[in-house]
Design an enzyme around this catalytic site. Structure first.
Site, short mmCIF file in Angstrom:
data_model
loop_
_atom_site.label_atom_id
_atom_site.label_comp_id
_atom_site.label_asym_id
_atom_site.label_seq_id
_atom_site.Cartn_x
_atom_site.Cartn_y
_atom_site.Cartn_z
CG ASP A 421 -2.15 0.83 0.92
OD1 ASP A 421 -2.43 1.57 -0.01
OD2 ASP A 421 -2.99 0.60 2.00
CD GLU A 424 -0.21 6.01 -3.20
OE1 GLU A 424 -0.83 5.04 -3.65
OE2 GLU A 424 0.00 6.59 -2.06
CG ASP A 489 -8.27 4.10 -0.15
OD1 ASP A 489 -8.07 2.92 -0.15
OD2 ASP A 489 -7.83 5.13 0.79
#
Length: 753
Positions: A421, A424, A489
């Site tokens: 995950d 970014e 998400d």
């Protein structure tokens, strides 16, 4: 970034200079290309050559079917790394041909060529098929240049560039009706014409113009693709500054891109994979259902067991169980230490899970950050494993985890190793990487590549080359080599499901074979009807995962354990079983997708039907492999509208046949959707009642023939992906060689004989 105020004026605060002509042209010393010398003013006499800037444009032939174009203002500017890992397999030999005419010079690289006008003080570079059959795009008047911001008024101001931004840009022409697709996992309109797009990885969810996966590659409906060769921030105006041009700009002194001629989109992607790499293979077990604890929910061993027992009792096999963030203590992410209060003996717990037969594999969540509260933080800081500020401090902020540091993967000793995950929010200012030769701005997007590569290769070392699987959120060019990726998400709404589909379609057109999504949506509490519609869509993605934020995604918690045939549990059971039966087809198609560098699912319709203009605008349906068409449903009522291209299409469930090209409307309960089989398809299914994803894909199978003609074939593979045989239709309309089929197999024809 827009540099002009309409057609006639420069944008406020910008000074622009353009390549006005090709003053001279020379063949490169290695014979592999041309170097164009382009002044920013037309040169009519000697005095015109003074006090002006020039641009150098290098056109080279890297391999057949591709040309590279590099535009440079000041050649002496440093070109700091990181740089994309190009030709990771090997660079194929190309053949360049240069032909000079009276007023032009043409360089060809296999099927693609560029013709440069060298007369009449014009600037004109046309890209076209070498055989002259097709014009692709052009660089015309005022299409290559650079800009200063703020605008300068005297050349003397360039003595100090520290307060000036220098941009370089190119504008390729857009033809009438041309559409543009790709540029990573983008959740807006599928056709990018009219959009301003910034390639800069960000955690923006699926409802914004930001993207977790920015890939500097796009495909045109005219049969070519463009790869922008920099991990730096790239800004594109896709028909949004000049309506008939795609403008690409970067902050710096040089801009390089490759133009790839297909002409089909599949061929474009195959050639693109030569540049950035083919997708990695994934094991057959990974195609089964993944179940997550969800994000902020409370769970321990008994909760996990109750989930898996509940799924088994409802005939819903779970292949992989995922422990989300709170397998570690709060504030300790990510130190790889189980929370001892909730999981006193994790090794024994995982062993019990696997030995029980409730689940085959276990997955844990990780991110590339390290919270200050973890005891490991001090060790990592002391050893130099964390990114630093320019003054030597560890770079920390309170975004996500209190005082968190960022693992500096440019330090070889910091690399360690699965749900990857984040990745970014990598700072680009006031940072100093261990490898001081790197440009912090380029590292922002490139971090996703090294992060995923390190974890993927660690898994390969541990489990074997083709057994590594990630669930990665961040990506850039080349990370298709480290599968797989998921959509990030999304909200629990039909609109978010549609956003996710657009994201998956766009990413697939950047060479990613495998993609998944949070079934039911990540944010919020999905009402039962959305959950069930999303289940149908999610089980027809290449990979399928149940995951949420603050609520569980096991079906009985969604609808108060409705036990009817249309309840969440029965619907999930049916779609999971269908995917298991489809595995002989899915896994065979997966091998082909990896080989060609194309998506397995979601595969944009234009990849299979590029000559159908409608296919380039379809963003609510997709192909699963080359034979199955899927149209997810976004209405509680079950009403859906979809398009079938030319040919005979057979409803997988009912056997009803429809003729395309045409639009159709249908209404479905939750256990079906428009799921159509293309003509000339041989579909191999596991036996009725099959629920496992790993079995013998040639034994006890059902072979379905859909409007097949002589010469139609399909390849059978085993559960490791190795080819075991080919089924082919002979002149009699029957299978010519059935020896590859084992056990109690059967053959049925659609339409029936």
């Amino acid at each position: 970034m827009k540099f002009r105020d309409g057609m006639w004026l420069a944008a406020e605060g910008k000074r622009l200079e353009y390549a006005e002509e090709v003053y001279s042209l020379a063949e490169k010393e290695d014979g592999n290309g041309l170097s164009l010398f382009c002044p920013t003013r037309k040169i009519h006499n000697r005095s015109d050559s003074l006090n002006l800037s020039t641009l150098t444009i290098d056109i080279e032939a890297p391999f057949d079917g591709a040309l590279s174009v590099e535009t440079t203002h000041w050649l002496g500017a440093l070109n700091l790394g990181p740089h994309f890992e190009l030709f990771p397999a090997e660079k194929p030999e190309g053949k360049v041909n240069i032909q000079k005419a009276e007023k032009s010079t043409t360089i060809s690289s296999g099927s693609i060529a560029a013709t440069v006008k060298t007369a009449d003080h014009d600037f004109d570079i046309k890209f076209h098929a070498t055989d002259g059959s097709k014009e692709l795009t052009s660089l015309l008047n005022r299409s290559v240049g650079f800009a200063y911001s703020p605008a300068t008024s005297s050349p003397m101001q360039l003595a100090d560039m520290r307060k000036l931004d220098h941009y370089i840009f190119t504008q390729t022409t857009l033809s009438v009706g041309e559409s543009v697709h790709g540029l990573g996992e983008r959740f807006g309109a599928f056709n990018k014409v009219g959009q301003a797009i910034t390639l800069w990885n960000a955690d923006g969810g699926t409802s914004s113009d930001q993207a977790y996966k920015n890939v500097p590659f796009w495909i045109s409906s005219r049969g070519y693709g463009i790869f922008i060769d920099t991990p730096d921030k790239v800004e594109l105006e896709v028909g949004s500054e000049r309506c008939s041009r795609v403008q690409t700009s970067v902050l710096g002194q040089r801009l390089k891109w490759y133009i790839i001629y297909g002409p089909s989109p599949k061929e474009i992607l195959q050639k693109y994979s030569i540049l950035t790499g083919n997708p990695g293979k994934v094991p057959s077990w990974s195609f089964g259902l993944w179940l997550s604890t969800s994000f902020t929910t409370n769970y321990d061993e008994s909760t996990v067991n109750s989930f898996l027992d509940g799924m088994k009792g409802r005939d819903i096999p779970v292949e992989v169980f995922h422990f989300d963030c709170f397998w570690m203590k709060a504030f300790h992410w990510c130190d790889f230490v189980f929370d001892s209060e909730m999981f006193p003996d994790p090794k024994a717990q995982i062993a019990r899970l696997k030995s029980s037969g409730l689940v085959k594999k276990v997955c844990v969540w990780v991110n590339p950050y390290l919270g200050q509260a973890s005891p490991v933080f001090k060790l990592a800081a002391r050893k130099g494993y964390l990114l630093k500020r320019k003054n030597g401090d560890v770079f920390q902020w309170d975004l996500w985890q209190t005082g968190m540091g960022i693992i500096d993967f440019t330090n070889p000793e910091a690399a360690h190793g699965t749900w990857t995950d984040f990745g970014e929010r990598i700072p680009s200012q006031d940072v100093q990487w261990f490898d001081s030769s790197l440009d912090p701005k380029k590292m922002h997007n490139y971090y996703a590549f090294i992060y995923n590569k390190i974890v993927y290769e660690a898994l390969q070392d541990r489990f074997g080359k083709n057994e590594a699987v990630l669930f990665a959120r961040s990506a850039t060019a080349g990370t298709q080599r480290f599968p797989l990726q998921w959509g990030g998400d999304c909200e629990s709404t039909p609109e978010a499901m549609a956003e996710s589909i657009r994201g998956g379609l766009s990413l697939g057109l950047c060479g990613y074979s495998f993609w998944s999504v949070d079934i039911g949506g990540f944010e919020g509490y999905p009402p039962p009807w959305i959950y069930k519609r999303w289940v149908a869509f999610g089980l027809l993605c290449s990979h399928s995962r149940l995951h949420g934020s603050n609520s569980f995604r096991v079906p009985w918690t969604v609808d108060d354990d409705d036990t009817t045939d249309q309840g969440c549990s029965k619907i999930l059971s049916k779609w999971t079983a269908l995917k298991a039966r489809l595995m002989p087809y899915i896994f065979s198609q997966a091998q082909q997708s990896v080989k060609l560098g194309i998506p397995l699912s979601l595969r944009a319709m234009c990849l299979e039907f590029p000559d159908d203009p409608t296919s380039w605008y379809l963003d609510r349906q997709f192909m699963f492999g080359d034979s199955l068409l899927v149209a997810p449903i976004f209405e509680e009522s079950g009403k859906v509208e979809f398009y079938l291209p030319k040919g005979h299409w057979t409803n997988f469930f009912s056997g009803e046949t429809k003729q395309g090209p045409a639009w159709f409307k249908e209404t479905h309960e939750f256990d079906t959707l428009p799921f159509y089989v293309r003509e000339n398809s041989i579909l191999v299914l596991g036996k009725p009642g099959e629920t496992k994803t790993v079995y013998d894909y040639s034994s006890d199978v059902e072979v379905r023939l859909y409007h097949t003609t002589p010469g139609t074939t399909t390849t059978l593979v085993d559960s490791t992906g190795d080819e075991i045989g080919v089924l082919e239709i002979g002149e009699s309309g029957k299978l010519t060689d059935q020896s590859v089929l084992q056990g109690n197999w059967s053959v049925t024809s659609h339409p029936g004989e």
